[in-house]
Structures are given as C-alpha cells and as structure tokens.
Design a protein around this motif. Structure first.
Motif, short mmCIF file in Angstrom:
data_model
loop_
_atom_site.label_atom_id
_atom_site.label_comp_id
_atom_site.label_asym_id
_atom_site.label_seq_id
_atom_site.Cartn_x
_atom_site.Cartn_y
_atom_site.Cartn_z
N GLN A 1 2.39 -31.91 23.92
CA GLN A 1 3.09 -31.64 25.17
C GLN A 1 2.48 -32.38 26.36
OE1 GLN A 1 6.09 -29.65 25.39
NE2 GLN A 1 5.87 -30.33 23.26
N SER A 2 1.68 -33.40 26.06
CA SER A 2 1.12 -34.27 27.09
C SER A 2 1.50 -35.73 26.83
CB SER A 2 -0.40 -34.13 27.14
OG SER A 2 -0.96 -35.03 28.06
N CYS A 3 1.27 -36.19 25.58
CA CYS A 3 1.51 -37.61 25.28
C CYS A 3 2.66 -37.86 24.31
CB CYS A 3 0.24 -38.26 24.72
SG CYS A 3 -0.17 -37.76 23.03
N GLY A 4 3.18 -36.80 23.69
CA GLY A 4 4.30 -36.96 22.77
C GLY A 4 3.91 -37.32 21.35
N MET A 5 2.62 -37.38 21.06
CA MET A 5 2.18 -37.71 19.70
C MET A 5 2.67 -36.64 18.72
SD MET A 5 -1.72 -38.05 18.31
CE MET A 5 -2.06 -37.04 16.87
N PRO A 6 3.18 -37.06 17.56
CA PRO A 6 3.59 -36.06 16.56
C PRO A 6 2.39 -35.23 16.10
CG PRO A 6 4.46 -38.23 16.00
CD PRO A 6 3.49 -38.42 17.13
N ASP B 1 -0.35 -26.80 21.41
CA ASP B 1 0.51 -27.50 22.36
C ASP B 1 0.11 -28.96 22.58
OD1 ASP B 1 2.20 -25.35 22.90
OD2 ASP B 1 0.96 -24.63 24.56
N TYR B 2 -1.16 -29.25 22.41
CA TYR B 2 -1.67 -30.58 22.76
C TYR B 2 -2.46 -31.20 21.63
CZ TYR B 2 -0.46 -28.85 27.37
OH TYR B 2 0.23 -28.32 28.44
N CYS B 3 -2.49 -32.53 21.58
CA CYS B 3 -3.22 -33.24 20.53
C CYS B 3 -4.71 -33.32 20.87
CB CYS B 3 -2.65 -34.64 20.32
SG CYS B 3 -3.10 -35.84 21.59
N GLN B 4 -5.48 -33.70 19.86
CA GLN B 4 -6.93 -33.82 20.01
C GLN B 4 -7.34 -34.90 21.01
OE1 GLN B 4 -9.06 -35.43 16.67
NE2 GLN B 4 -7.21 -36.39 15.85
N TYR B 5 -6.47 -35.86 21.26
CA TYR B 5 -6.79 -36.95 22.17
C TYR B 5 -6.51 -36.58 23.63
CZ TYR B 5 -6.68 -39.31 17.72
OH TYR B 5 -6.89 -39.66 16.40
N CYS B 6 -5.67 -35.56 23.84
CA CYS B 6 -5.32 -35.15 25.20
C CYS B 6 -6.06 -33.89 25.66
CB CYS B 6 -3.81 -34.89 25.30
SG CYS B 6 -2.81 -36.38 25.27
N TYR B 7 -6.43 -33.02 24.71
CA TYR B 7 -6.95 -31.71 25.08
C TYR B 7 -8.14 -31.34 24.20
CZ TYR B 7 -6.24 -27.08 27.19
OH TYR B 7 -6.36 -25.91 27.91
N LYS B 8 -9.28 -31.10 24.83
CA LYS B 8 -10.49 -30.77 24.09
C LYS B 8 -11.27 -29.71 24.87
CE LYS B 8 -14.50 -32.75 21.91
NZ LYS B 8 -15.23 -33.92 21.51
N ASP B 9 -11.71 -28.69 24.16
CA ASP B 9 -12.52 -27.62 24.76
C ASP B 9 -11.83 -26.98 25.97
OD1 ASP B 9 -14.49 -28.12 22.84
OD2 ASP B 9 -15.45 -29.63 24.11
N LYS C 1 -9.67 -28.32 28.09
CA LYS C 1 -9.43 -29.18 29.25
C LYS C 1 -8.72 -30.45 28.81
CE LYS C 1 -13.55 -27.63 31.58
NZ LYS C 1 -14.98 -27.79 31.61
N PHE C 2 -7.95 -31.02 29.72
CA PHE C 2 -7.34 -32.31 29.45
C PHE C 2 -8.41 -33.39 29.48
CE2 PHE C 2 -3.56 -30.00 30.94
CZ PHE C 2 -2.75 -30.23 29.85
N VAL C 3 -8.37 -34.27 28.51
CA VAL C 3 -9.36 -35.34 28.39
C VAL C 3 -9.15 -36.37 29.50
CG1 VAL C 3 -10.23 -37.18 26.89
CG2 VAL C 3 -9.61 -34.96 25.91
N GLN C 4 -7.88 -36.73 29.75
CA GLN C 4 -7.56 -37.71 30.78
C GLN C 4 -7.09 -37.00 32.05
OE1 GLN C 4 -5.58 -37.72 27.88
NE2 GLN C 4 -6.23 -39.50 26.74
N ASP C 5 -7.69 -37.36 33.17
CA ASP C 5 -7.24 -36.87 34.46
C ASP C 5 -6.27 -37.91 34.99
OD1 ASP C 5 -6.93 -35.54 36.87
OD2 ASP C 5 -8.75 -36.39 37.74
N CYS C 6 -4.98 -37.69 34.74
CA CYS C 6 -4.00 -38.69 35.11
C CYS C 6 -2.68 -38.03 35.45
CB CYS C 6 -3.80 -39.68 33.96
SG CYS C 6 -3.22 -38.92 32.43
N ASN C 7 -1.78 -38.81 36.04
CA ASN C 7 -0.44 -38.31 36.28
C ASN C 7 0.47 -38.82 35.15
OD1 ASN C 7 0.57 -40.95 36.93
ND2 ASN C 7 -0.12 -40.71 39.04
N LEU D 1 8.14 -32.57 28.61
CA LEU D 1 6.91 -32.04 28.01
C LEU D 1 6.24 -31.03 28.94
CD1 LEU D 1 5.43 -35.35 26.52
CD2 LEU D 1 6.75 -33.58 25.33
N LYS D 2 5.62 -30.03 28.34
CA LYS D 2 5.01 -28.92 29.08
C LYS D 2 4.09 -29.37 30.21
CE LYS D 2 2.49 -24.67 27.98
NZ LYS D 2 1.92 -23.90 26.86
#
Length: 89
Positions: free
Chosen positions: A6-11, A29-37, A39-45, A84-85
């Motif tokens: 729900q952040s990057c659209g990765m299956p 809701d989120y993949c391992q590349y976008c969300y860890k512990d 928090k969002f990994v990338q601070d981006c719009n 996406l959420k």
C-alpha cells in the motif's frame, strides 16, 4: 493479505515480502522495502516514490505480456498510487 504493498504497489505474494511492525510482527499492508520496524523506510512523497519505482521497470516487464516503457509505467503508477493506503487523501 492484500495483493499489493500500500506504498509502492509491489505484489505481496509471500509472507517474507511483507514489512514488520514495531513489535516485530508482520505488517500485511506494506512490503519489506517500504516498512520496517513500524516505520516507513523512505521519507518521501508520492511523486518521489513513483520516481523511485521506475527504476524497477525491467523487473515489472518480466511478468508483462507486452513490455512497458518507463514513461508508460510512470503514467500507470500516477493513476494507481492515489488509491494506495499510504497516498490516499
């Protein structure tokens, strides 16, 4: 489990694809590349995330019957990401 991050659209096809919450539990809701512990990994719009994702066009095209150009992929994401959420307003 949702079909897409729900952040990057990765299956999200395997539990290992999913991110983690603060307590270490799986976040569906989120993949391992976008969300860890928790928090969002990338601070981006959203636009920055779309730009980031365009670098993976070759991987996306492996599963497509007709390959897309980076510009076509970017246009598709611009239509898809607002649903996406993380990016919903």
């Amino acid at each position: 489990m949702p079909q897409f991050c729900q952040s990057c659209g990765m299956p999200l096809t395997r539990i290992e694809d999913c991110g983690t919450n603060e307590d270490g539990s799986t976040n569906f809701d989120y993949c391992q590349y976008c969300y860890k512990d928790g928090k969002f990994v990338q601070d981006c719009n959203m636009d920055e995330m779309i730009e980031h994702c365009t670098q993976f066009i070759d991987e996306v095209n492996k599963n497509m019957p007709k390959p897309m150009t980076k510009e076509e992929y970017k246009q598709m994401m611009q239509g898809f990401f607002p649903m996406l959420k993380r990016w919903r307003k």
